[in-house]
Design an enzyme around this catalytic site. Structure first.
Site, PDB file in Angstrom:
ATOM      1  N   MET A 189       8.208  30.035  36.780  1.00 27.66           N
ATOM      2  CA  MET A 189       7.709  30.688  35.930  1.00 27.66           C
ATOM      3  C   MET A 189       8.700  31.989  35.541  1.00 27.66           C
ATOM      4  O   MET A 189       8.546  32.608  34.385  1.00 27.66           O
ATOM      5  CB  MET A 189       6.177  30.980  36.353  1.00 27.66           C
ATOM      6  CG  MET A 189       5.230  30.314  36.781  1.00 27.66           C
ATOM      7  SD  MET A 189       4.348  29.639  35.451  1.00 27.66           S
ATOM      8  CE  MET A 189       3.728  28.004  35.869  1.00 27.66           C
ATOM      9  N   HIS A 204      -3.275  32.286  34.906  1.00 30.73           N
ATOM     10  CA  HIS A 204      -3.832  31.050  34.870  1.00 30.73           C
ATOM     11  C   HIS A 204      -4.984  30.691  35.873  1.00 30.73           C
ATOM     12  O   HIS A 204      -4.919  31.224  37.043  1.00 30.73           O
ATOM     13  CB  HIS A 204      -2.653  30.023  35.005  1.00 30.73           C
ATOM     14  CG  HIS A 204      -1.841  30.294  36.165  1.00 30.73           C
ATOM     15  ND1 HIS A 204      -2.032  29.917  37.338  1.00 30.73           N
ATOM     16  CD2 HIS A 204      -0.422  30.789  36.017  1.00 30.73           C
ATOM     17  CE1 HIS A 204      -1.084  30.421  38.082  1.00 30.73           C
ATOM     18  NE2 HIS A 204      -0.073  31.012  37.188  1.00 30.73           N
ATOM     19  N   TYR A 246     -26.959  41.731  60.410  1.00 26.31           N
ATOM     20  CA  TYR A 246     -26.003  40.496  60.798  1.00 26.31           C
ATOM     21  C   TYR A 246     -26.459  40.581  62.330  1.00 26.31           C
ATOM     22  O   TYR A 246     -26.363  41.502  63.034  1.00 26.31           O
ATOM     23  CB  TYR A 246     -24.771  40.725  60.778  1.00 26.31           C
ATOM     24  CG  TYR A 246     -23.862  41.119  59.561  1.00 26.31           C
ATOM     25  CD1 TYR A 246     -23.502  40.107  58.873  1.00 26.31           C
ATOM     26  CD2 TYR A 246     -23.910  42.662  59.133  1.00 26.31           C
ATOM     27  CE1 TYR A 246     -22.967  40.509  57.490  1.00 26.31           C
ATOM     28  CE2 TYR A 246     -23.132  43.013  58.227  1.00 26.31           C
ATOM     29  CZ  TYR A 246     -22.650  42.018  57.184  1.00 26.31           C
ATOM     30  OH  TYR A 246     -22.136  42.246  56.151  1.00 26.31           O
ATOM     31  N   HIS A 289     -17.699  34.982  57.700  1.00 25.09           N
ATOM     32  CA  HIS A 289     -16.842  35.515  58.826  1.00 25.09           C
ATOM     33  C   HIS A 289     -16.385  34.205  59.813  1.00 25.09           C
ATOM     34  O   HIS A 289     -16.304  34.599  61.042  1.00 25.09           O
ATOM     35  CB  HIS A 289     -17.653  36.508  59.537  1.00 25.09           C
ATOM     36  CG  HIS A 289     -17.708  37.922  58.817  1.00 25.09           C
ATOM     37  ND1 HIS A 289     -18.865  38.771  59.072  1.00 25.09           N
ATOM     38  CD2 HIS A 289     -17.254  38.404  57.617  1.00 25.09           C
ATOM     39  CE1 HIS A 289     -18.895  39.516  58.343  1.00 25.09           C
ATOM     40  NE2 HIS A 289     -17.747  39.562  57.506  1.00 25.09           N
ATOM     41  N   ASN A 305     -17.398  43.136  61.164  1.00 21.68           N
ATOM     42  CA  ASN A 305     -16.485  42.170  60.328  1.00 21.68           C
ATOM     43  C   ASN A 305     -15.178  41.987  60.890  1.00 21.68           C
ATOM     44  O   ASN A 305     -14.568  42.894  61.402  1.00 21.68           O
ATOM     45  CB  ASN A 305     -16.414  42.828  58.969  1.00 21.68           C
ATOM     46  CG  ASN A 305     -17.820  43.677  58.770  1.00 21.68           C
ATOM     47  OD1 ASN A 305     -18.399  44.458  59.497  1.00 21.68           O
ATOM     48  ND2 ASN A 305     -18.450  43.155  57.490  1.00 21.68           N
TER      49      ASN A 305
HETATM   50  N1  6FA Z   1     -13.868  40.726  56.753  1.00 23.04           N
HETATM   51  C1  6FA Z   1     -13.673  42.008  57.310  1.00 23.04           C
HETATM   52  O1  6FA Z   1     -13.488  42.328  58.374  1.00 23.04           O
HETATM   53  N2  6FA Z   1     -14.280  42.943  56.423  1.00 23.04           N
HETATM   54  C2  6FA Z   1     -14.759  42.677  55.281  1.00 23.04           C
HETATM   55  O2  6FA Z   1     -15.429  43.551  54.644  1.00 23.04           O
HETATM   56  C3  6FA Z   1     -14.973  41.209  54.984  1.00 23.04           C
HETATM   57  N3  6FA Z   1     -15.308  40.824  53.640  1.00 23.04           N
HETATM   58  C4  6FA Z   1     -15.330  39.407  53.425  1.00 23.04           C
HETATM   59  C5  6FA Z   1     -15.699  39.064  52.057  1.00 23.04           C
HETATM   60  O3  6FA Z   1     -16.250  39.982  51.368  1.00 23.04           O
HETATM   61  C6  6FA Z   1     -15.507  37.652  51.795  1.00 23.04           C
HETATM   62  C7  6FA Z   1     -15.753  37.483  50.292  1.00 23.04           C
HETATM   63  C8  6FA Z   1     -14.771  37.012  52.398  1.00 23.04           C
HETATM   64  C9  6FA Z   1     -14.403  35.575  51.896  1.00 23.04           C
HETATM   65  C10 6FA Z   1     -14.425  37.198  53.689  1.00 23.04           C
HETATM   66  C11 6FA Z   1     -14.686  38.643  54.069  1.00 23.04           C
HETATM   67  N4  6FA Z   1     -13.956  38.899  55.262  1.00 23.04           N
HETATM   68  C12 6FA Z   1     -14.223  40.458  55.544  1.00 23.04           C
HETATM   69  C13 6FA Z   1     -13.629  38.011  56.369  1.00 23.04           C
HETATM   70  C14 6FA Z   1     -12.073  38.391  56.438  1.00 23.04           C
HETATM   71  O4  6FA Z   1     -11.548  38.415  55.315  1.00 23.04           O
HETATM   72  C15 6FA Z   1     -11.567  36.738  56.982  1.00 23.04           C
HETATM   73  O5  6FA Z   1     -12.190  36.834  58.266  1.00 23.04           O
HETATM   74  C16 6FA Z   1      -9.950  36.986  57.304  1.00 23.04           C
HETATM   75  O6  6FA Z   1      -9.277  37.125  55.824  1.00 23.04           O
HETATM   76  C17 6FA Z   1      -9.516  35.647  57.850  1.00 23.04           C
HETATM   77  O7  6FA Z   1      -8.133  35.650  58.273  1.00 23.04           O
HETATM   78  P1  6FA Z   1      -7.143  34.521  58.440  1.00 23.04           P
HETATM   79  O8  6FA Z   1      -5.779  35.003  58.500  1.00 23.04           O
HETATM   80  O9  6FA Z   1      -7.896  33.626  59.263  1.00 23.04           O
HETATM   81  O10 6FA Z   1      -7.414  33.925  57.038  1.00 23.04           O
HETATM   82  P2  6FA Z   1      -7.347  34.241  55.448  1.00 23.04           P
HETATM   83  O11 6FA Z   1      -8.160  33.570  54.703  1.00 23.04           O
HETATM   84  O12 6FA Z   1      -7.142  35.787  55.427  1.00 23.04           O
HETATM   85  O13 6FA Z   1      -5.769  33.843  55.138  1.00 23.04           O
HETATM   86  C18 6FA Z   1      -5.272  32.475  54.913  1.00 23.04           C
HETATM   87  C19 6FA Z   1      -4.291  32.351  54.086  1.00 23.04           C
HETATM   88  O14 6FA Z   1      -3.708  30.872  54.174  1.00 23.04           O
HETATM   89  C20 6FA Z   1      -4.647  32.466  52.510  1.00 23.04           C
HETATM   90  O15 6FA Z   1      -3.883  33.171  52.013  1.00 23.04           O
HETATM   91  C21 6FA Z   1      -4.550  30.756  51.722  1.00 23.04           C
HETATM   92  O16 6FA Z   1      -4.127  30.990  50.562  1.00 23.04           O
HETATM   93  C22 6FA Z   1      -3.291  30.429  52.704  1.00 23.04           C
HETATM   94  N5  6FA Z   1      -3.381  29.021  52.901  1.00 23.04           N
HETATM   95  C23 6FA Z   1      -4.545  28.425  53.388  1.00 23.04           C
HETATM   96  N6  6FA Z   1      -4.105  26.806  53.230  1.00 23.04           N
HETATM   97  C24 6FA Z   1      -2.860  26.905  52.835  1.00 23.04           C
HETATM   98  C25 6FA Z   1      -1.925  25.896  52.882  1.00 23.04           C
HETATM   99  N7  6FA Z   1      -2.122  24.871  53.124  1.00 23.04           N
HETATM  100  N8  6FA Z   1      -0.624  25.972  52.643  1.00 23.04           N
HETATM  101  C26 6FA Z   1      -0.205  27.403  52.459  1.00 23.04           C
HETATM  102  N9  6FA Z   1      -0.944  28.470  52.584  1.00 23.04           N
HETATM  103  C27 6FA Z   1      -2.460  27.974  52.799  1.00 23.04           C
END
Ligand code: 6FA
Length: 767
Positions: A82, A176, A622, A702, A744
């Site tokens: 892009m 997009h 919770y 979570h 959290n």
């Molecule tokens: N946790 C908190 O501590 N405080 C909060 O306020 C809070 N709120 C929320 C919330 O409002 C929502 C809507 C959600 C969904 C979660 C919340 N959480 C909160 C939980 C917290 O965000 C998660 O527990 C935390 O981010 C988890 O951290 P991890 O490192 O385990 O995983 P992530 O989801 O952050 O990151 C995974 C990354 O891998 C992503 O960027 C994804 O795009 C990437 N990924 C996934 N599969 C992949 C692949 N096959 N190839 C390449 N990249 C990939």
């Protein structure tokens, strides 16, 4: 997650895997195109060039885009990426197709001519165009061109959200909603000049299609020849765990590659999704804390992972870029043997200290140091104080979690979302040995028995999509509680029912190792998540802030202006205004903790009472640490990751304790004059309310534990976060955490990542 749950499943748009294009003839105009129909919405992209004559390469081509009417704009990028590339964008508008050429840098006058077979009917729109002076162009990083004498990887992008001003060919548009690449052998995408010239004049068809030997066959192997140089460490996923891991690994000077399947988020990462009231700034939706609630009611939610059926962020920062940003430093108990951690993790406090140094928390995020919209704090703190709770600065005393309340602690800095993106990622990017690639989806690790040799991705610009490891290199999976298990399943690691799903999948089945190399581990089991129950109240002092509905399009003008001026005021904070904790003993001898979060507004209200909608507040209750219920996550036949067994209340004792906690919380409401519970109302008891709660709404997002740390036979990774049965595959994300943290979880996850990555660096045998 904060207060939200995925009540409805997200639409499955399909993953953006690169596939091969081929020859087709458009029956409307008889043009022999070389192209591809993407599987998500069924949009077709075609290209054809005149022959190379006498060594002079053509400078133009004819292209077409055919899209269902639901697709509001489409972009074609024949050069393949892009940035610094020719981008052709079109959309239907009142019976015509509006077209434009976009490129940020100089080009010698591309000329775009719409050809007569362009049309719109009730189901589709079709744009057929001639693009002259469109094969090569200059850019700030040097000349670029469509590689018409070799194999190429054209890109496409599209959106179901209309452009901002459809009458203006240069209209702006939101990012997009889907994108991808396909492989195309440009060397065969040529026809005789006479035929080509006839088509440019609008003549229909003519000439036989190129013979099959001239055209790419969709089943042939891509001829991409680039082999990336090997990396010492490949980190998969730029979320809470992955960014800490990637940064610390890059500090060692080793060659580190971070692969993220999503795109940019905050302004500093290149994100540009900016509210209509903040034009000309780089304050994206992911930067502005007060826009948190708008994540859930946006028409263009490109940040959610489309192939995980609960909320998960697929963009730089992962969950930390879209969450409520409540950020808690973990107490001792979160990493104790009692919580399931190996004994060797017992002295964890120094790692939390490292995290705190890099990313301090704040409970007064507005840049003027003031707190705004605090009525909810005032009302709920009265309720709690009369039950013996005391106020604390929560992160100053992480171990004190019984009968305490305080202001929410956030990961914000300077009135903006910070988290690991504005700290760990920022420093990693300054190092020459660190590389990151966005929109790069890791499908599986490439392994030879126990040895991982690289990762296979959707990147068709490199041979087989594989990024290789150095001989002693290591892969760290940080793709989250759902993403990491799916990569393991696709790599032949996990329970056999999941591996057989992969084996039977048309695409993924080609790459799973043979059965005799499968590694049987409890991937996906032992999963927990906080069950959460919302209680909705009214109180005359409350300003429900219009239930956060207008914040994206038409916020209260003074609040928006204040934020734009100095990143202060209501928009410098997410919606929570108070948090509290209480410990509960239970007949099974375990202690469980209740956590509460209060905020103005409500996600949903079910009540028989009349009520004043401008005075509502919600307390989410919770059940956190000590929880014994467990569930299971896995994949379905489409490889969508999903809970297979919900982790909430599988142990009735958890439910009993949560009901007790809610009853206690409500027991002395009469002490707070004017406070009225409206959901549940007086038609149900608390026990029935909890018993009848929609299980999907219990989800707090979570999720932890799907690749649990521990001992062989019971766990997926060992005390050094290495996947059992492998030599050089590690996991650092929420999935290794053995039981629900106190609060959290992203603070606990990042803290775990600090110790986990230090162990990987210290472990012998590495690069
Ligand atoms: N946790 C908190 O501590 N405080 C909060 O306020 C809070 N709120 C929320 C919330 O409002 C929502 C809507 C959600 C969904 C979660 C919340 N959480 C909160 C939980 C917290 O965000 C998660 O527990 C935390 O981010 C988890 O951290 P991890 O490192 O385990 O995983 P992530 O989801 O952050 O990151 C995974 C990354 O891998 C992503 O960027 C994804 O795009 C990437 N990924 C996934 N599969 C992949 C692949 N096959 N190839 C390449 N990249 C990939």
């Amino acid at each position: 997650m904060l207060l939200r749950s995925a009540l409805a499943l997200l639409p499955l748009l399909g993953t953006a895997l690169a596939q091969l294009g081929g020859l087709y003839t458009d029956p409307d105009n008889g043009i022999h195109f070389f192209g591809f129909t993407e599987p998500a919405q069924g949009v077709t992209f075609g290209y054809v060039f005149p022959l190379v004559v006498g060594g002079a390469p053509p400078t133009e081509f004819i292209g077409e885009i055919v899209a269902p009417v639901d697709v509001k704009w489409v972009g074609a990028v024949p050069g393949g990426a892009m940035v610094h590339n020719l981008l052709l964008v079109a959309w239907p508008w009142q019976g015509s197709v509006v077209q434009s050429v976009r490129i940020a840098t100089a080009m010698t006058g591309p000329i775009l001519t719409q050809l007569p077979s362009t049309k719109i009917n009730s189901t589709h729109w079709k744009w057929v165009y001639r693009c002259q002076n469109c094969v090569s162009w200059d850019t700030p990083v040097g000349p670029k061109n469509i590689p018409i004498d070799s194999f190429g990887v054209p890109a496409w992008a599209q959106s179901t959200v209309p452009v901002d001003n459809p009458t203006d060919p240069q209209s702006t548009f939101q990012e997009h909603t889907d994108f991808g690449f396909f492989g195309l052998d440009w060397t065969v995408a040529h026809v005789e000049n006479d035929l080509y010239q006839g088509w440019t004049r609008g003549e229909n068809g003519g000439g036989p299609p190129p013979t099959p030997t001239d055209s790419p066959t969709p089943t042939s192997t891509p001829t991409a020849t680039a082999v990336p140089s090997p990396y010492d460490y490949i980190v998969v996923g730029a979320g809470a765990g992955g960014l800490v891991a990637a940064d610390r690994l890059s500090e060692t000077g080793k060659k580190v590659l971070l692969l993220e399947r999503g795109g940019p988020s905050t302004g500093e990462t290149g994100g540009n999704y900016i509210a209509p009231w903040a034009p000309g700034t780089n304050l994206t939706k992911f930067d502005v804390p007060g826009l948190f609630e708008s994540m859930f009611n946006d028409g263009n939610p490109f940040w959610w992972c489309k192939d995980i059926n609960v909320f998960a962020g697929c963009l730089v920062g992962g969950g930390t870029s879209i969450n409520g940003a409540l950020y808690w430093l973990p107490p001792y108990s979160d990493f104790s043997p009692g919580a399931g951690w190996p004994n060797s993790w017992g002295n964890h406090a120094p790692w939390t200290e490292k995290l705190k140094q890099r990313l301090p928390s704040t409970d007064a995020p507005s840049t003027d140091g003031k707190r705004y919209l605090m009525q909810t704090f005032n009302v709920v703190s009265k309720l709690l104080s009369s039950q013996g709770y005391r106020q604390l600065t929560i992160n100053d005393a992480p171990d004190q979690k019984d009968h305490v309340f305080g202001y929410p602690a956030y990961n914000f800095q300077g009135g903006k979302r910070a988290g690991p993106v504005a700290t760990y990622f920022r420093s990693a990017k300054t190092r020459p040995n660190f590389t990151y690639k966005l929109y790069t989806n890791v499908l599986n690790v490439v392994r030879n028995g126990a040895q991982i040799t690289g990762v296979k991705t959707n990147d068709t610009s490199i041979v087989d999509g594989v990024y290789p490891l150095t001989q002693r290199g290591r892969v760290i999976l940080s793709a989250g509680s759902f993403g990491t298990p799916r990569i393991l399943f696709r790599s032949g690691i996990g329970p056999s029912d999941m591996l057989n799903i992969v084996k039977n999948h048309a695409e993924a089945g080609r790459f799973i190792p043979p059965d005799n190399q499968w590694i049987n581990l409890p991937v996906g089991y032992n999963v927990s998540d906080n069950p959460s129950i919302n209680l909705v109240f009214t109180h005359p002092d409350i300003d429900a802030y219009d239930n956060w509905a207008p914040i994206w399009n038409s916020p209260r003008p003074a609040d928006a202006a204040q934020y734009l001026k100095s990143q202060s005021g209501i928009f410098s904070q997410a919606s929570p205004r108070i948090n509290f904790w209480r410990a509960y003993g239970a007949p099974d001898g375990r202690t469980r903790w209740l956590q509460g979060t209060g905020r103005p507004g409500a996600a949903s209200i079910t009540t028989s009472y009349p009520y004043n909608a401008s005075q509502i507040l919600t307390i989410t209750t919770y059940l956190s640490s000590g929880i014994t219920s467990r569930g299971r996550i896995g994949i379905d036949a489409a490889l969508t990751a999903r809970p297979l067994i919900g982790p909430w209340f599988t142990d009735p004792m958890d439910k009993q304790v949560l009901i007790q906690g809610i009853n206690d919380l409500l027991s002395n409401m009469k002490n707070v004059s004017g406070l009225r519970l409206i959901t549940p109302d007086n038609t149900t008891t608390i026990t029935d309310y909890v018993n009848n709660y929609d299980p999907g709404s219990l989800n707090s997002n979570h999720w932890v534990g799907s690749c649990i740390i521990g001992t062989q036979g019971k766990a997926v990774v060992d005390e050094n976060t290495k996947v059992f049965g492998t030599n050089n595959l590690f996991v650092i994300d929420a999935s290794i955490i053995p039981s629900m943290p106190m609060s959290n979880p992203h603070g606990a996850i990042m803290s775990a990542a600090e110790q986990g990555v230090a162990r990987i660096i210290a472990l012998s045998g590495g690069p």
